[in-house]
Design an enzyme around this catalytic site. Sequence first.
Site, short mmCIF file in Angstrom:
data_model
loop_
_atom_site.label_atom_id
_atom_site.label_comp_id
_atom_site.label_asym_id
_atom_site.label_seq_id
_atom_site.Cartn_x
_atom_site.Cartn_y
_atom_site.Cartn_z
N ASP A 148 18.12 21.57 -38.06
CA ASP A 148 18.98 21.00 -37.03
C ASP A 148 20.24 20.37 -37.62
O ASP A 148 20.22 19.87 -38.75
CB ASP A 148 18.23 19.89 -36.27
N HIS A 155 16.39 19.16 -41.43
CA HIS A 155 17.81 19.00 -41.05
C HIS A 155 18.71 19.49 -42.17
O HIS A 155 18.49 19.14 -43.34
CB HIS A 155 18.13 17.52 -40.79
ZN LIG Z 1 19.82 16.91 -34.08
#
Ligand SMILES: [Zn+2]
Length: 205
Positions: free
Chosen positions: A31, A175
């Site tokens: 992400d 992430h």
């Molecule tokens: Zn995010």
Amino acid sequence: MHKTNFLMRALYPQFVWRKPSDEKKIYLTFDDGPIPEITEFVLETLEKYQAKATFFCIGDNINKNPGIFRKVIGAGHSVGNHTFNHLRGWATDDVTYFENSVRCKTEVEKFGIETKLFRPPYGRIKRSQARSLLPNHEIIMWDVLSGDFSQNLSPETVLKKTIKHTEAGSIVLFHDSTKANKRMAYALPRFLEHFSSQEFQFSRL
Ligand SMILES: [Zn+2]
């Protein structure tokens, strides 16, 4: 914190939390990119293990880093919508939220591709917001949170817990962001090594 609890999954059965199957497959997701160097590190690491993954991109980052985004799609990974400005669903009115997700979708379409995958930033979305997206999107959550964004966790803990909770069919959240980089860069190659040696495959959504 690493395993999504069953209550959440029961409350939102229309979202995708994992992909149960008999095959030894893991679905890695990243992400908040694309970000220079960090996303490129992820791409190089995935390539070493012939791993495919899914990148939930922030529209504004695609706009700022089109060359990196092109590398992601060029390498055969999936991409998904993570809104244009990483909006917090619970704190945003429905019209603004929907428009911001359309802006991210438009950004992706500039590259000649479409995506139906959507992941709400922070995993927080109102039912009314989900209702407006669900006819045209698959809302993808996760069952394993690496915790790579957490300043309170050591890289070793992130790795250990993420391995512990991952099973066949898991959707694992990392992430490709500045904030998570130290922990992600430690855990990702070791995670891939661990599950590759057990003959798992890494697939895109
Ligand atoms: Zn995010």
